[in-house]
Motif scaffolding. Structure first.
Motif, PDB file in Angstrom:
ATOM      1  N   ALA A   1       0.829  -1.202   0.000  1.00  0.00           N
ATOM      2  CA  ALA A   1       0.000   0.000   0.000  1.00  0.00           C
ATOM      3  C   ALA A   1       0.869   1.260   0.000  1.00  0.00           C
ATOM      4  CB  ALA A   1      -0.931   0.004   1.209  1.00  0.00           C
ATOM      5  N   THR A   2       1.959   1.237   0.749  1.00  0.00           N
ATOM      6  CA  THR A   2       2.875   2.374   0.788  1.00  0.00           C
ATOM      7  C   THR A   2       3.532   2.572  -0.570  1.00  0.00           C
ATOM      8  OG1 THR A   2       3.317   2.000   3.128  1.00  0.00           O
ATOM      9  CG2 THR A   2       4.929   3.317   1.916  1.00  0.00           C
ATOM     10  N   ARG A   3       3.993   1.492  -1.169  1.00  0.00           N
ATOM     11  CA  ARG A   3       4.619   1.557  -2.498  1.00  0.00           C
ATOM     12  C   ARG A   3       3.612   2.057  -3.532  1.00  0.00           C
ATOM     13  NH1 ARG A   3       8.517   2.702  -5.771  1.00  0.00           N
ATOM     14  NH2 ARG A   3       8.770   1.308  -7.521  1.00  0.00           N
ATOM     15  N   LEU A   4       2.378   1.581  -3.417  1.00  0.00           N
ATOM     16  CA  LEU A   4       1.322   1.972  -4.337  1.00  0.00           C
ATOM     17  C   LEU A   4       1.064   3.478  -4.256  1.00  0.00           C
ATOM     18  CD1 LEU A   4      -0.625   0.700  -6.358  1.00  0.00           C
ATOM     19  CD2 LEU A   4      -2.160   0.202  -4.484  1.00  0.00           C
ATOM     20  N   GLU A   5       1.005   4.006  -3.059  1.00  0.00           N
ATOM     21  CA  GLU A   5       0.774   5.440  -2.885  1.00  0.00           C
ATOM     22  C   GLU A   5       1.944   6.248  -3.446  1.00  0.00           C
ATOM     23  OE1 GLU A   5      -1.070   8.875  -2.350  1.00  0.00           O
ATOM     24  OE2 GLU A   5      -1.979   6.884  -2.165  1.00  0.00           O
ATOM     25  N   THR A   6       3.163   5.782  -3.217  1.00  0.00           N
ATOM     26  CA  THR A   6       4.350   6.456  -3.752  1.00  0.00           C
ATOM     27  C   THR A   6       4.298   6.498  -5.276  1.00  0.00           C
ATOM     28  OG1 THR A   6       5.655   5.707  -1.863  1.00  0.00           O
ATOM     29  CG2 THR A   6       6.872   6.407  -3.823  1.00  0.00           C
TER      30      THR A   6
ATOM     31  N   ARG B   1       1.620   6.282  -7.178  1.00  0.00           N
ATOM     32  CA  ARG B   1       0.516   7.152  -7.615  1.00  0.00           C
ATOM     33  C   ARG B   1       0.922   8.623  -7.569  1.00  0.00           C
ATOM     34  NH1 ARG B   1      -4.090   3.794  -4.436  1.00  0.00           N
ATOM     35  NH2 ARG B   1      -4.585   2.341  -6.121  1.00  0.00           N
ATOM     36  N   VAL B   2       1.652   9.018  -6.534  1.00  0.00           N
ATOM     37  CA  VAL B   2       2.118  10.395  -6.422  1.00  0.00           C
ATOM     38  C   VAL B   2       3.090  10.699  -7.563  1.00  0.00           C
ATOM     39  CG1 VAL B   2       3.545  11.963  -5.029  1.00  0.00           C
ATOM     40  CG2 VAL B   2       1.755  10.597  -3.942  1.00  0.00           C
TER      41      VAL B   2
ATOM     42  N   ARG C   1       1.160  11.144 -10.786  1.00  0.00           N
ATOM     43  CA  ARG C   1       0.529  12.473 -10.860  1.00  0.00           C
ATOM     44  C   ARG C   1       1.558  13.558 -11.162  1.00  0.00           C
ATOM     45  NH1 ARG C   1      -2.699  10.515  -6.509  1.00  0.00           N
ATOM     46  NH2 ARG C   1      -1.225  11.393  -5.019  1.00  0.00           N
TER      47      ARG C   1
ATOM     48  N   ILE D   1       1.568   0.050 -11.046  1.00  0.00           N
ATOM     49  CA  ILE D   1       0.434   0.313 -10.155  1.00  0.00           C
ATOM     50  C   ILE D   1      -0.630  -0.766 -10.332  1.00  0.00           C
ATOM     51  CG2 ILE D   1      -1.532   1.884  -9.793  1.00  0.00           C
ATOM     52  CD1 ILE D   1       0.467   4.210 -10.347  1.00  0.00           C
TER      53      ILE D   1
ATOM     54  N   GLU E   1      -2.006  -3.240  -7.461  1.00  0.00           N
ATOM     55  CA  GLU E   1      -3.434  -3.262  -7.125  1.00  0.00           C
ATOM     56  C   GLU E   1      -3.985  -4.674  -7.213  1.00  0.00           C
ATOM     57  OE1 GLU E   1      -4.867   1.232  -8.374  1.00  0.00           O
ATOM     58  OE2 GLU E   1      -4.981  -0.355  -9.861  1.00  0.00           O
TER      59      GLU E   1
END
Length: 69
Positions: free
Chosen positions: A11-16, A18-19, A22, A56, A60
């Motif tokens: 989840a942490t890697r996924l958020e990184t 995604r940022v 963006r 990503i 997911e």
């Protein structure tokens, strides 16, 4: 079976990712808006963005538990 610690790391890697995705989106838009844009740099950024999107999607899929139908 996924461990809770593994899920948190994913989840942490996924958020990184995604940022970063963006941020690349904003960089691509800014580069494209600048009249004399560097096409090679633009292509590299777009390729990187696509690789991030693929990574990503893989992460997911890992987060979704397998359901035996």
């Amino acid at each position: 079976m996924n461990d809770v610690g593994d899920d948190a790391a994913v989840a942490t890697r996924l958020e990184t990712l995604r940022v970063e995705h963006r941020d690349l989106d904003a960089a691509i838009a800014a580069l494209a808006e600048g009249g004399a844009s560097d096409q090679l740099q633009l292509m590299r950024l777009k390729k990187r963005k696509l690789r991030l999107r693929d990574e990503i999607a893989v992460l997911e899929d890992q987060m979704i538990p397998d359901i035996i139908a």
